[in-house]
Design a protein around this motif. Structure first.
Motif, short mmCIF file in Angstrom:
data_model
loop_
_atom_site.label_atom_id
_atom_site.label_comp_id
_atom_site.label_asym_id
_atom_site.label_seq_id
_atom_site.Cartn_x
_atom_site.Cartn_y
_atom_site.Cartn_z
N THR A 1 53.58 -39.71 -1.16
CA THR A 1 53.80 -38.25 -1.12
C THR A 1 53.42 -37.70 0.25
O THR A 1 54.19 -36.95 0.86
CB THR A 1 52.97 -37.55 -2.21
OG1 THR A 1 53.33 -38.08 -3.47
CG2 THR A 1 53.21 -36.04 -2.20
N LEU A 2 52.25 -38.09 0.74
CA LEU A 2 51.82 -37.53 2.03
C LEU A 2 52.61 -38.05 3.21
O LEU A 2 52.78 -37.33 4.20
CB LEU A 2 50.31 -37.71 2.23
CG LEU A 2 49.62 -36.43 1.75
CD1 LEU A 2 49.24 -36.50 0.31
CD2 LEU A 2 48.48 -36.06 2.65
N ALA B 1 55.47 -35.78 3.11
CA ALA B 1 55.08 -34.39 3.38
C ALA B 1 54.74 -34.19 4.85
O ALA B 1 55.11 -33.17 5.44
CB ALA B 1 53.89 -34.01 2.50
N LEU B 2 54.05 -35.15 5.42
CA LEU B 2 53.61 -35.00 6.81
C LEU B 2 54.62 -35.57 7.80
O LEU B 2 54.48 -35.37 9.00
CB LEU B 2 52.25 -35.69 7.02
CG LEU B 2 51.07 -35.13 6.22
CD1 LEU B 2 49.88 -36.06 6.30
CD2 LEU B 2 50.70 -33.74 6.73
N GLY C 1 53.68 -30.56 -3.07
CA GLY C 1 53.86 -32.01 -3.11
C GLY C 1 55.19 -32.39 -3.74
O GLY C 1 55.87 -33.30 -3.26
N ILE D 1 55.51 -27.40 4.31
CA ILE D 1 54.90 -28.52 3.59
C ILE D 1 53.93 -29.27 4.51
O ILE D 1 52.79 -29.54 4.15
CB ILE D 1 56.00 -29.50 3.09
CG1 ILE D 1 56.89 -28.82 2.04
CG2 ILE D 1 55.39 -30.77 2.54
CD1 ILE D 1 58.15 -29.62 1.69
N ARG D 2 54.42 -29.56 5.71
CA ARG D 2 53.59 -30.30 6.66
C ARG D 2 52.31 -29.54 6.99
O ARG D 2 51.23 -30.09 6.97
CB ARG D 2 54.40 -30.55 7.94
CG ARG D 2 53.78 -31.59 8.85
CD ARG D 2 54.40 -31.58 10.25
NE ARG D 2 55.81 -31.23 10.26
CZ ARG D 2 56.82 -32.09 10.19
NH1 ARG D 2 56.58 -33.38 10.09
NH2 ARG D 2 58.07 -31.67 10.21
N PHE E 1 49.52 -29.54 4.08
CA PHE E 1 48.74 -30.77 3.93
C PHE E 1 47.93 -31.08 5.19
O PHE E 1 46.81 -31.58 5.10
CB PHE E 1 49.67 -31.94 3.58
CG PHE E 1 50.14 -31.90 2.16
CD1 PHE E 1 49.23 -32.03 1.11
CD2 PHE E 1 51.47 -31.71 1.86
CE1 PHE E 1 49.66 -31.98 -0.21
CE2 PHE E 1 51.91 -31.66 0.54
CZ PHE E 1 51.00 -31.79 -0.50
N HIS E 2 48.50 -30.78 6.34
CA HIS E 2 47.80 -31.02 7.59
C HIS E 2 46.52 -30.20 7.64
O HIS E 2 45.43 -30.70 7.96
CB HIS E 2 48.72 -30.68 8.77
CG HIS E 2 48.10 -30.95 10.10
ND1 HIS E 2 47.55 -29.95 10.86
CD2 HIS E 2 47.91 -32.10 10.78
CE1 HIS E 2 47.06 -30.49 11.97
NE2 HIS E 2 47.27 -31.78 11.95
N ILE F 1 43.78 -31.56 5.17
CA ILE F 1 43.10 -32.76 5.68
C ILE F 1 42.18 -32.39 6.86
O ILE F 1 41.02 -32.82 6.90
CB ILE F 1 44.14 -33.83 6.10
CG1 ILE F 1 44.88 -34.36 4.87
CG2 ILE F 1 43.45 -34.99 6.85
CD1 ILE F 1 46.05 -35.28 5.19
N ARG G 1 37.67 -38.20 9.20
CA ARG G 1 39.14 -38.17 9.12
C ARG G 1 39.64 -39.07 7.99
O ARG G 1 40.47 -38.68 7.16
CB ARG G 1 39.76 -38.71 10.42
CG ARG G 1 40.25 -37.70 11.41
CD ARG G 1 41.43 -36.90 10.97
NE ARG G 1 42.57 -37.66 10.46
CZ ARG G 1 43.76 -37.16 10.30
NH1 ARG G 1 44.01 -35.93 10.64
NH2 ARG G 1 44.72 -37.90 9.80
N GLU H 1 41.50 -37.81 4.57
CA GLU H 1 42.84 -38.28 4.26
C GLU H 1 42.88 -38.91 2.88
O GLU H 1 43.77 -38.65 2.07
CB GLU H 1 43.24 -39.30 5.33
CG GLU H 1 44.68 -39.66 5.35
CD GLU H 1 44.99 -40.49 6.60
OE1 GLU H 1 45.18 -39.88 7.67
OE2 GLU H 1 45.01 -41.72 6.51
N VAL I 1 42.70 -36.24 0.00
CA VAL I 1 43.94 -35.50 -0.25
C VAL I 1 45.01 -36.43 -0.84
O VAL I 1 45.73 -36.07 -1.77
CB VAL I 1 44.43 -34.77 1.02
CG1 VAL I 1 45.73 -34.03 0.76
CG2 VAL I 1 43.37 -33.79 1.51
N VAL I 2 45.08 -37.65 -0.33
CA VAL I 2 45.98 -38.65 -0.90
C VAL I 2 45.64 -38.90 -2.37
O VAL I 2 46.52 -38.93 -3.23
CB VAL I 2 45.90 -39.99 -0.10
CG1 VAL I 2 46.48 -41.15 -0.90
CG2 VAL I 2 46.62 -39.86 1.23
#
Lengths: 188, 188
Positions: A160-161, A164-165, B104, B119-120, B123-124, B127, B145, B149, B152-153
């Motif tokens: 998903t990420l 998404a990213l 998502g 979307i990007r 999530f960015h 994180i 980091r 990550e 969120v994943v």
DNA sequence: GTCTATAGAGTGATAGAC
DNA sequence: GTCTATCACTCTATAGAC
């Protein structure tokens, strides 16, 4: 008239890529015919039940591929080798995160009710097969279950990420982390 | 004739639930009018750009909710408290896994290209905000980091599997595991 | 000729826009 | 409610394998 003869497995693979890119609702018959170059005649010949039939056959095809390549080795083979095989198979099947999990995507949208039992059994078998292998590799039952669940969750979340990213690297990093965690648990 | 006056924020919230349940393509205008009881006139009054406008406004609304309730506390508040708040907010927002993450879900289907920058950035920012809080709480940058990550994943993966398995318990278990892992890293 | 797979115009229903 | 485009799907004609 040029007659190109397709085999059903080819048709399944071609249509699968369209669903994978557009989702079930997003993949209209006209997009499917345009992208696959299969005419409506061919599509309804291979899939008499129409779109729903296509999705069902595609999911069955994906499921049986995973059974052969991943679940049966985990269930019956040497567990540590089967687990190593799983990481590689996962990475190559999902093209390092560039390819979505069709079954995971179907789980999230309107499609979910139509295919809920196929969706459920795919993920259930993956988790159970991995948990079984971890247990045979020496982990206590509960720890094996938890680690298996975490691995499948992590793979889905990373897919998903990655989408998404638009990040090609997150999937590989996540797989590596999961692999390390499993290996750490097995040497303890 | 009974005239019910809706405010735009109400309209956004009502339509959001329809998208959440049916996905972007699955949510037809007639389903939206039927489920929200908003007339087509009202819908086009609030969302002159039609369906795409609705989705964009809904995503902006969700994003700003997360910014206020989760991202800003993580970015500016006392980090450990903000992280604890994040677990609670996540659990309650997603109703312990019974509610999907609309952003998502949009990332996976045809919708993705239309809304890719929203979307990007969602999530960015999630994180980055979490990684920042972990760093301020004392973790080395790279570990912060990686852990952010992973969290969120894990949340996204657990939401997918909760839906896929029809399992109400997997989301809570996964959140608990992530929370424990973060706490273990912070006391080390 | 017979049969099967394919092509694609045509169907009614329903979509989203207004 | 009305509009047009597009939806999933049907059906007929026919190309090619035998």
């Amino acid at each position: 008239m040029v007659r190109t003869v397709f085999e059903k497995p080819d048709a399944i693979a071609l249509v699968a890529e369209v669903f994978r890119e557009l989702g079930y609702e997003g993949a209209s018959m006209s997009e499917i015919t345009a992208r696959t170059k299969l005419s409506k005649g061919s599509l309804y010949h291979f899939f008499p039940g129409g779109k729903e039939d296509m999705a069902a056959e595609i999911m069955a095809h994906i499921d049986s591929w995973f059974v052969t390549e991943m679940f049966q080795p985990l269930e019956e083979g040497e567990p540590r080798a089967a687990i190593l095989n799983m990481w590689e198979t996962t990475d190559s099947y999902f093209r390092s995160g560039r390819r979505v999990c069709l079954i995971g995507a179907f789980a999230l949208d309107e499609t979910r009710d139509r295919f809920s039992s196929a969706i459920r059994s795919y993920f259930h078998r993956w988790i159970e097969a991995l948990a079984g292998a971890l247990k045979r590799a020496g982990l206590p039952r509960l720890e094996a279950r938890a680690l298996a669940e975490e691995a499948v969750v992590g793979i889905q979340g990373a897919l998903t990420l990655a989408r998404a990213l638009g990040d090609e690297t997150i999937f590989g990093r996540m797989l590596e982390r999961l692999k390390k965690r499993v290996e750490a648990a097995l040497v303890r």
